[in-house]
Design a protein around this motif. Sequence first.
Motif, mmCIF file in Angstrom:
data_model
loop_
_atom_site.group_PDB
_atom_site.id
_atom_site.type_symbol
_atom_site.label_atom_id
_atom_site.label_comp_id
_atom_site.label_asym_id
_atom_site.label_seq_id
_atom_site.Cartn_x
_atom_site.Cartn_y
_atom_site.Cartn_z
ATOM 1 N N ALA A 600 -15.925 12.936 14.457
ATOM 2 C CA ALA A 600 -17.179 11.899 14.186
ATOM 3 C C ALA A 600 -17.051 11.334 13.324
ATOM 4 N N TRP A 601 -15.311 11.342 11.806
ATOM 5 C CA TRP A 601 -15.770 10.469 10.842
ATOM 6 C C TRP A 601 -15.226 9.319 11.074
ATOM 7 N N GLY A 602 -16.012 8.041 10.495
ATOM 8 C CA GLY A 602 -15.388 7.229 10.845
ATOM 9 C C GLY A 602 -15.818 6.185 9.272
ATOM 10 N N GLY A 603 -14.771 5.087 9.448
ATOM 11 C CA GLY A 603 -15.116 3.961 8.449
ATOM 12 C C GLY A 603 -13.960 3.674 8.598
ATOM 13 N N ASP A 604 -13.634 1.956 8.940
ATOM 14 C CA ASP A 604 -12.029 1.332 8.458
ATOM 15 C C ASP A 604 -11.531 1.614 7.457
ATOM 16 N N ALA A 605 -10.212 0.952 7.462
ATOM 17 C CA ALA A 605 -9.872 1.204 6.244
ATOM 18 C C ALA A 605 -9.706 -0.315 5.059
ATOM 19 N N VAL A 606 -9.517 0.839 4.043
ATOM 20 C CA VAL A 606 -10.296 -0.214 2.846
ATOM 21 C C VAL A 606 -9.316 -0.347 1.807
ATOM 22 N N ALA A 607 -9.014 -1.890 1.374
ATOM 23 C CA ALA A 607 -7.647 -2.531 1.200
ATOM 24 C C ALA A 607 -7.677 -2.217 -0.206
ATOM 25 N N ILE A 608 -6.086 -1.492 -0.088
ATOM 26 C CA ILE A 608 -5.834 -1.242 -1.216
ATOM 27 C C ILE A 608 -5.242 -2.201 -1.985
ATOM 28 N N PRO A 609 -5.058 -1.996 -3.672
ATOM 29 C CA PRO A 609 -4.631 -2.772 -4.237
ATOM 30 C C PRO A 609 -3.271 -2.523 -4.492
ATOM 31 N N GLU A 610 -2.528 -3.636 -4.484
ATOM 32 C CA GLU A 610 -1.342 -3.217 -4.808
ATOM 33 C C GLU A 610 -0.644 -3.494 -5.794
ATOM 34 N N VAL A 611 1.241 -2.300 -6.358
ATOM 35 C CA VAL A 611 0.896 -2.140 -7.817
ATOM 36 C C VAL A 611 2.797 -2.793 -7.634
ATOM 37 N N THR A 612 1.822 -3.301 -9.278
ATOM 38 C CA THR A 612 2.679 -4.409 -9.091
ATOM 39 C C THR A 612 3.086 -3.984 -10.695
ATOM 40 N N LEU A 613 4.448 -3.677 -11.384
ATOM 41 C CA LEU A 613 5.195 -3.630 -12.594
ATOM 42 C C LEU A 613 5.281 -4.381 -13.854
ATOM 43 N N GLY A 614 5.284 -3.523 -14.773
ATOM 44 C CA GLY A 614 4.532 -4.516 -15.853
ATOM 45 C C GLY A 614 5.992 -3.955 -16.553
ATOM 46 N N GLU A 615 5.821 -3.954 -18.012
ATOM 47 C CA GLU A 615 6.880 -3.837 -18.998
ATOM 48 C C GLU A 615 6.145 -2.100 -19.389
#
Length: 818
Positions: A600-615
Motif C-alpha cells: 500500500a506504500w506508494g509514491g513515484d521516485a523523487v529526483a536525487i541531486p547528483e554528488v559533485t566533487l569539490g576541493e
Amino acid sequence: SNDYTIYYEAVPRNALEKILWMESDRMGFFINTVTQPGLEREIDVICNEKRQTEINNAYGQVDGIMSKAFFPKGHPYSWTVIGEMDDIKSATMEDVKEFYSNYYVPSNATLCIAGDFDPAETKAMIEKYFGEIPGHPVEKPKQWDVTLDSTKVLYYEDQFAQMPAIEMAIPSVSSGHEDEAALDVLASLFAGSKNTPLYKTIVEANLAPEASFYDYCRESAGTLEMRTVAYPGIDLDQLVMAYDKAKLMFEQDGVDPDMLETVKAEYEVSTYNQLSSILNKAMLLARNKEFYGKADYVIDEIEAIKNVTAEDVMRVYEKYVKNANYVAVCAVPEGQAELAVEGCALAETFVEDINDQTNKSEVGALADDNDYEHTPSKIDRTITPAYMPNTPQTTLPNIWEGKLANGIGVMGITNSEIPMANINITIKGGMLLEPADKIGLASVNAYMMNEGTALRTASEIEQAISKLGASVNVSANSRFTTISIRSLVKNLDQVMTIVYEMISQPRFDQSAFDRAIMTQNASIDQTFSSTSGLAFTALNDLYTYQTVYTKRATKTTLANITLDDVKNYFTNLTAGNAYITVAGDVDKDNFIKVCEALNAWGGDAVAIPEVTLGENAAPGKYFIDFPGAMQSYIIVASGGMKANDPMKVKQNVLNEKLGAGSNGMLFNVLRLQRGYTYGAYSSFGSTNEFGYFQAQSSVQGSVTKESVDLFTEILGGYGESFTPEMLQETKDALLRANAFAFETNSSLLNMLNTIYRYNMPKDYVIQDEQTINATTIEDIKALAAQELNPDKFVYIVVGDAASQFKNVSGAQMYQLQP
C-alpha cells in the motif's frame, strides 16, 4: 573484566592447531620470555590505555570514584580493572610472575572450541599441547555483598564534559543468585523502553536524551545502576527527584502483564543474537562452564526469565530498590559545580600534568634473542605447527531477488542458523535532500519516525514491536534514510504491518520534535567533548571534497528547522526510492508474502541531486586545540579508490600489514617499540564518488610531535619496505578470512547492502579474491607511491595547544564550529 580474562580467536578451521599451540604456550610456557624492558614497555602502553579510556575522556573517572565509594577497602571491586596509575607504574617482574603462577593454570580456566572440527582429532591436539601444563588448586573468590548504611553523593568537575552526568548504584546480588532473573526483568520494566517510569520522568521531561537502569551482577557482588547524561545546564538534583518519582510511579502502577511478556520476548531474541556467530557461541559456553559449571547454563537463564512473575518483580523491588541507600557520583562541566546534587562531597580524582609525562621504557624495538631459560616441555614448542589440510574455501550463499506488488525491489539470502531475520528498507535521499541552511533535517525526520504514529504513541508502537520479538529503528545519513528491522521470523508479517504504519502515518507532534532538536544538540556537545570526536569531525570538514559527506548539522542549522520542515521532508520518502535487503530464516516467496502490508506504500521516485566533487583542504598539518588534553588524537588522511572500482581490494592488500590490526607496522612501532599509544591503525574507505585513506591513533600528549613524525616515516617508507613474503602472507590472511566472513545475518545483510548501494556485482567477493591472487609486488609499491605520499597528506592533530602546538612543525591552527 573484574571477574575474568578472556583470550579468543576466530580463525579458519585449518588454523586450529596453530591456535592451540599458541594458547597453550601462553598458559604454560611463556612467562620466562617476559623481560624487564618488555615489562617497562607494557607499563607505558597500559598508562596510555588508562589515559585514553579514563583520564582523557568525559566522565572517564566516574567508575573509579564509584568503585572506591561503593565497595569497602580490600573488596576486589573497589578499584577499576585497569587500576591506578601509580600501581601500574610500580608493577615489578615479581608481581607479574606471581600473578601468572597463581592464576594461569588449567584448574582456573575453561577452553571452548566451536565450529567445524573433528572432535577426536581435536581432543588429541588439546592433550598434546595442554595436557602437560601443571595445575594447582585456585581459591575461588568469596561472595562479598555490600550493605550501605546511608546514602553517599560525590561530585567532581570534569574538564572534558559538556553536560552534567550522574551515576547511582544500589546493592544487588551476585551472578547466579536466585533473584538475578527477577532483578533483570525489574530493570527492563523500570527503564528499558519508552513505556517505563524512568523514561517518562527523565526523557519525556526533557532532562536528558536517555536514561538507563540495569542489573550488574558479578561473581562476588552485584549492583543496580542508573546512568544518565543530562542536557546542558540541568541541575542533577532534578535527576534524583526524577528517579524518586519513577519509583513512586512503579509502586502505584505495578507490573503490566503485557510489558512483562514483552520483556521476556526481548530476552529470547537477545539470546538468539548471542548465539548467531561461532565466536559468540564459544565465549558464552566458556563463560557459563567456568562460572556456573554448566556450558548450557543459557538454557537455565532463559527458563528463569520465563518463570518470573509480576509478584517476583514487586518482591525484589521492595527488597532491593524501594528504600535502598545508594552511592551517587556527579560529573559536572568545569566551573559548574552548582549543577551537582545539593550537599554532595568533592571526590578525589587523578590529575596529570602533561609536562610531567615520562616513558618508563627506552625507545626502540625490544631484543628477541631467545636468550632465556625455556620452560621444560615434552615437545619442541619453538616449532610453529603447519596449517592443517582442511583448508576452507569461500562459498557464497545463494542470493535471490524479487519485487513487491508496488514495485519495490527485494534482494535476500536465506540463512536458517537462527529463527531470525535482519532487514533494511533503504530509501534514497538522506542529507542530499536537505536545504543548505537546514542541515540535520534528515536525522530529525528519522528520529521522529521512531516517535509513534497517528494511531499509536511512541511507547505503544515500541511495546507492540518488542512483544513480537522485534526491533525497528529509523536512521539517516548522507545518502539514505534506512529502516532497520530485526525480528523473529514467525512474527514478520505483523512486524511489517507496523513498519508500514510508521512509514505511512508518522505522529510528528511538537513535543517529539523539541526532543529531537535537543537530542541532536546534545550529540554535538558529546562529539566536541572528546579528542577523537573533534578529529573525525575535522576529517569530515577537510577531506570529503566539499560534498554531501562534508555536510554536518550544527546548532545554527538545527535552530532553523521547524516541524513543518520535517513534514515536508517526509514526503520524499516514497516507495519509488526504496529497496529492501533481507538475510535470515525466510525464503523469497515467504518474504514477499509477509511484506504484503508494504504494497500500500506508494509514491513515484523523487529526483536525487547528483554528488559533485569539490576541493579538499590543502595538504598540511591542522591543529585543533583541546585544552588540558593528556593525549593527542592524530589522523593522517590521503586518497583512495571509489567503492565500485574493481581494483579497490588491492588497497586492503596494501593496508593489511600496515594498520589493519595488531600485527600492523603502525601498531608495532607506535605501541610495541615506542609505548606511545594503546593502539594505532589505518584503513581505506570509499563512497560512490571518491575513496580515502586514514591512519589514526590516540597518543601520549607529551610525544605528539614524535608520533606525527613517526606516522610520516612509516607511511612514507611503507611501499619500499613491502616484500614478496609480506605479500604472500597478506594474500593468505585475506583469503582465509573470507571463508567465515559471512556467517551471521548481520554480515550477510552488509554484503547485500554493499551490492545494492555501490552497484557491485553479486559475486564481487569472488572477483575480489581473484584480484587479490593476481596482485603483484609492483602493484603494491605503485599503489603506496600514489596513496601514501607524505606530500599529499592532510594531518589532523587534536591536543593541548599550549604544550604541543609549537612542537608540531608547520602546523596551523584550525577552528571547528559546533
